[in-house]
Design an enzyme around this catalytic site. Structure first.
Site, mmCIF file in Angstrom:
data_model
loop_
_atom_site.group_PDB
_atom_site.id
_atom_site.type_symbol
_atom_site.label_atom_id
_atom_site.label_comp_id
_atom_site.label_asym_id
_atom_site.label_seq_id
_atom_site.Cartn_x
_atom_site.Cartn_y
_atom_site.Cartn_z
ATOM 1 N N THR A 230 0.837 -1.193 0.000
ATOM 2 C CA THR A 230 0.000 0.000 0.000
ATOM 3 C C THR A 230 0.870 1.240 0.000
ATOM 4 O O THR A 230 1.735 1.402 0.866
ATOM 5 C CB THR A 230 -0.929 0.019 1.228
ATOM 6 O OG1 THR A 230 -1.711 -1.181 1.236
ATOM 7 C CG2 THR A 230 -1.852 1.222 1.199
ATOM 8 N N PHE B 35 4.227 -1.730 3.064
ATOM 9 C CA PHE B 35 3.899 -0.318 2.942
ATOM 10 C C PHE B 35 5.009 0.374 2.169
ATOM 11 O O PHE B 35 6.177 0.335 2.561
ATOM 12 C CB PHE B 35 3.666 0.302 4.320
ATOM 13 C CG PHE B 35 2.435 -0.252 4.974
ATOM 14 C CD1 PHE B 35 1.187 0.266 4.673
ATOM 15 C CD2 PHE B 35 2.525 -1.337 5.830
ATOM 16 C CE1 PHE B 35 0.038 -0.278 5.237
ATOM 17 C CE2 PHE B 35 1.383 -1.886 6.399
ATOM 18 C CZ PHE B 35 0.143 -1.358 6.105
ATOM 19 N N LYS B 36 4.621 0.978 1.051
ATOM 20 C CA LYS B 36 5.567 1.543 0.090
ATOM 21 C C LYS B 36 5.885 2.987 0.470
ATOM 22 O O LYS B 36 5.014 3.858 0.446
ATOM 23 C CB LYS B 36 4.978 1.472 -1.316
ATOM 24 C CG LYS B 36 5.964 1.745 -2.429
ATOM 25 C CD LYS B 36 5.320 1.480 -3.777
ATOM 26 C CE LYS B 36 6.318 1.658 -4.900
ATOM 27 N NZ LYS B 36 5.685 1.391 -6.232
ATOM 28 N N ILE B 37 7.158 3.239 0.778
ATOM 29 C CA ILE B 37 7.596 4.510 1.362
ATOM 30 C C ILE B 37 8.744 5.076 0.537
ATOM 31 O O ILE B 37 9.674 4.348 0.175
ATOM 32 C CB ILE B 37 8.060 4.283 2.815
ATOM 33 C CG1 ILE B 37 6.904 3.745 3.671
ATOM 34 C CG2 ILE B 37 8.631 5.557 3.417
ATOM 35 C CD1 ILE B 37 7.347 3.252 5.045
ATOM 36 N N VAL C 76 2.156 4.786 0.698
ATOM 37 C CA VAL C 76 2.011 5.769 1.770
ATOM 38 C C VAL C 76 2.091 7.158 1.154
ATOM 39 O O VAL C 76 2.941 7.422 0.298
ATOM 40 C CB VAL C 76 3.105 5.578 2.839
ATOM 41 C CG1 VAL C 76 3.030 6.672 3.895
ATOM 42 C CG2 VAL C 76 2.970 4.206 3.481
#
Length: 394
Positions: free
Chosen positions: A154, A190-192, A156
């Protein structure tokens, strides 16, 4: 040989939208990619090579898949059931694609987000839109989690890229929403963005057992800092870095690679891989935007290679004899990594100051461009949600 990414331990990330309920699956962004449960059974070899394959010969795709997980990039599908991805990414780009296609199977997930009472009750329009955005990401992510056996990544909000605690709060908020729809943390990434603040957020989140995927890595310093942080996935865009190198000069890291006669993008992937494996970091390295077969051959052994469908089709259509199979060489391996020598400066414990000092013009500019693109997409989603709200019957 399978080219699918399996979970665990190997998971890849993709984002996509559907056109129609039973028609075409279309990529929605330049960095979109898919991975499959089967070994490309529906990408047919040409008629000239099929007789060779029937005679027991394997293909170049079989050969390279024995070294790295090979993932198609930016593809069009006619039937989701025939080409089931094993993992996925939900992003602002995906939400835009869903909203542009009223009959997509994910549209209900967005409509339900816009009808959520806890969001609708918020009087502040900015908070209300943020609530809708979070709900939409998670609702779509929840649908994807039912479709794929692997992890769902997902995105961010990139507007938080320089706010460590803001990133962590956002991830915790998203995790809470996922928990409410019974998607467990082990199914999630979680894609940061790989700013220092993003890397530090990754470190803190990973210490909680929350899996992170650091993107927009364009320098060794970023890659090493991300590995030290314990990021689950580190993504380097080969094509974008090479494009910058072809059109600019003055980046010390790129200039040094060119002086050694090396491709700067391939050199970065190799160096990052060697660092991760030599010093026992848990991170998996993803080489994205790999645009041709030669690049792919040069990176054999890296954890994930994201390549265009036309490259994979060419590999699939190229039959090789059993003897020729052994001409493919693993370029990256834990054994070769153990022999790689790093300078004292490269082995530093990275912090904000050392990272900023080590990042050259290429990584600074490409990181900024990536963030600008993500921020623009997020704003477009919120503008669209504002026009769509309230939906009928609310």
């Amino acid at each position: 040989m399978s080219i699918s990414l399996r979970c665990p331990p190997s998971q890849a990330l993709s984002s996509f939208s559907f056109q129609g309920r039973n028609s075409r699956l279309i990529s929605t962004a330049s960095d979109v990619h898919f991975n499959f449960r089967s070994s490309f059974p529906h990408i047919r070899a040409s008629s000239s090579s099929s007789s060779s394959l029937d005679a027991g010969l394997s293909t170049e795709l079989d050969a390279v898949s024995s070294f790295s997980e090979i993932v198609p990039d930016t593809v069009v599908f006619d039937d989701f059931e025939r080409f089931p991805p094993t993992a996925a990414t939900v992003s602002s780009s995906l939400l835009l694609g869903i909203c542009s296609l009223p009959d997509t199977i994910f549209r209900n997930a967005v409509d339900m987000a816009l009808a959520d009472s806890s969001c609708c009750e918020l009087e502040n329009s900015e908070l209300r839109l943020s609530c809708f955005f979070n709900k939409a990401l998670v609702n779509v992510g929840g649908d994807l989690a039912k479709m794929v056996p692997g992890r769902v990544s997902t995105e961010v909000d990139a507007r938080l890229a320089y706010d460590t605690h803001g990133i962590i709060r956002k991830v915790h908020d998203l995790l809470k929403l996922y928990s409410e729809i019974d998607v467990p943390p082990e199914r999630l990434l979680f894609k940061i963005p790989s700013t220092w603040q993003g890397i530090e957020a990754s470190r803190l989140l990973e210490s909680e057992g929350i899996q992170t995927h650091l993107t927009f890595v364009y320098s060794f310093a970023q890659a090493a800092a991300a590995a030290q942080a314990g990021a689950s996935v580190i993504q380097i865009f080969v094509g974008r870095l090479r494009d910058w190198a072809r059109n600019h000069s003055g980046d010390p890291e790129i200039d040094d690679a060119l002086k050694r006669g090396e491709d700067p993008a391939l050199s970065l992937v190799s160096k990052a891989y060697n660092y991760i494996h030599k010093y026992g970091h848990k991170s998996k390295l993803m080489a994205a935007a790999v645009r041709n077969k030669q690049d792919l051959f040069s990176l054999l052994g890296v954890d994930y290679i994201i390549a265009p469908l036309k490259v994979l089709q060419s590999l699939k259509e190229s039959a090789i004899s059993p003897d020729e199979k052994y001409s493919f060489v693993r370029r990256l391996s834990p054994q070769s990594a153990a022999m790689y020598n790093f300078t004292e400066e490269e082995l530093t414990k990275w912090d904000q100051l050392s990272l900023a000092s080590a990042m050259g013009p290429a990584s600074v500019e490409l990181l900024a461009a990536g963030l600008d693109g993500y921020v623009n997409q997020a704003r477009r989603v919120e503008d669209l949600f504002e026009k769509m709200w309230p939906p009928p019957n609310v």
